[in-house]
Design an enzyme around this catalytic site. Sequence first.
Site, PDB file in Angstrom:
ATOM      1  N   ARG A  32       0.818  -1.211   0.000  1.00  0.00           N
ATOM      2  CA  ARG A  32       0.000   0.000   0.000  1.00  0.00           C
ATOM      3  C   ARG A  32       0.855   1.266   0.000  1.00  0.00           C
ATOM      4  O   ARG A  32       0.510   2.255  -0.648  1.00  0.00           O
ATOM      5  CB  ARG A  32      -0.984  -0.021   1.170  1.00  0.00           C
ATOM      6  N   GLY A 111      19.335 -14.658  10.355  1.00  0.00           N
ATOM      7  CA  GLY A 111      20.034 -15.340   9.255  1.00  0.00           C
ATOM      8  C   GLY A 111      19.635 -14.753   7.912  1.00  0.00           C
ATOM      9  O   GLY A 111      20.492 -14.540   7.028  1.00  0.00           O
ATOM     10  N   ASP A 135      11.525 -14.833  17.665  1.00  0.00           N
ATOM     11  CA  ASP A 135      12.592 -14.951  18.669  1.00  0.00           C
ATOM     12  C   ASP A 135      13.017 -13.621  19.307  1.00  0.00           C
ATOM     13  O   ASP A 135      13.641 -13.616  20.368  1.00  0.00           O
ATOM     14  CB  ASP A 135      13.826 -15.606  18.047  1.00  0.00           C
ATOM     15  N   ARG A 162      -1.850 -24.223  33.805  1.00  0.00           N
ATOM     16  CA  ARG A 162      -1.968 -23.919  35.241  1.00  0.00           C
ATOM     17  C   ARG A 162      -3.241 -24.553  35.822  1.00  0.00           C
ATOM     18  O   ARG A 162      -3.223 -25.113  36.910  1.00  0.00           O
ATOM     19  CB  ARG A 162      -2.001 -22.402  35.447  1.00  0.00           C
TER      20      ARG A 162
END
Length: 329
Positions: A32, A111, A135, A162
Site C-alpha cells: 500500500r 540469518g 525470537d 496452570r
Amino acid sequence: MDGKKPGTSRIAVLTSGGDAPGMNTTIRAIYRAAEECGIEVIGIRKGFSGLIKGEIFLMTRRDVANIIHTGGTILGTSRNEEFKTKEGRKIAAENLKNAKADALIIIGGEGSLIGANHFNEETGIPTIGIPGSIDNDIPGTDFSIGFDTAINTALESIDKIRDTALSHGRLFFVEVMGRTSDMIAIESGIAGGAEFLILPGNEKYIDELCDMLVPAFKAGKKYALVIVAEGENPGWSFQIAKDVSSRISMESRVCILGHTQRGGSPTARDRVLASKLGVSAVNAYTKGFAGVMVGEVKRSIKLTPLCEIMKSVKKPEKNIVRLSQILIH
Ligand code: F6P
C-alpha cells in the site's frame, strides 16, 4: 512476468526463514505504501528458494486484501542453503534483474538479514531488511515482528496448563521456542507467573529447582510451572522432567508448545509494528537508502546498516532479566 510501465520503479518483496505472525501485515503495508508512491511491487514465493528458482509475480491490491489479520505468510517461506553461497546469490540477482526489480525488501530473522547484507553488497541491488521473527533476537530494533503474538500464544497455553496443574497438584514443564534466544521463555515466564525458568547455559538448574521445590511443597504449595527455553535441543524438557521427578519423587508432566507459537492471528502490537516497518521500508527506498534494516527503537524508526546485524548479538535487557529473577522462583 508483466512488462514494467515506463517511468515507474518496481520493488520486490519476500519473506524468509521461520514465519512469524505479522508478516502478512508487513507485506500489505509495503504494497500500500508503494502503491501510494506509484511503485509496482513484485512478490517472490518461498523466500530465497523462490528467488533462485525465479518464482516471481506482479502483485495487485487484491493480493493484499484480507490479510492484515492472518498468520503465516501469503508469499511462503523457506530456509535455503544455496542463498548462503555467492553462486546462489548471483542466480537470484539475475532473476531479479530479469523481472526489472529496482530493489528488494526481505522480511525475516537474523540469518535472512545476514543473507540480505551479502546480497546488497555483492549485487548492487538495493536491499532493505525488516525484522520478522518470533525470537526477538535481532539487533537494531526493540521488538521483531511476531514476538508479541508468540508470547501471547505461549501465555494462553501456560494459563491453561496452570488449571490442570493445580487440579492434579502436579509439577509441569512447559517448553517454549527460541533456539538461540531466551526472550520468549523470560517474558512468557514473567507474564505466566512461572515458578522457575530453565535457560540453556545454567548448569545448576536441577539443584536450584529441587532446592526451591522441596521446601515449597512441604510448606503447602500445590503445583508448580517451570518454563524451559528449548535452546539447541528442542524436547530436552522430557529428560529434565525425568531427572527432577526421580530426584524429588514427584510426578511431573511435560508440554512442548513448539510451532503453535509461530502461527495465529497477529496481536494489535504486532500489526502496528508490522505496518510501521513495512511503510518505513518503502520510505527508506524512496529516500535512496540501501543495505539497511528498518527497526523501531524507543518508539522511533531507526535504520541500522545490515552489516551491523551480524556483528552484535541481542541479549535480553538487564531490566527484564532482573525482573524475572525477582518474580520467578
Ligand atoms: O523462527 C525462529 C524459530 O521458531 C525458533 O524459535 C525455533 O527454534 C526455530 O525457528 C524452528 O525452526 P523450524 O521451523 O525450521 O523447525
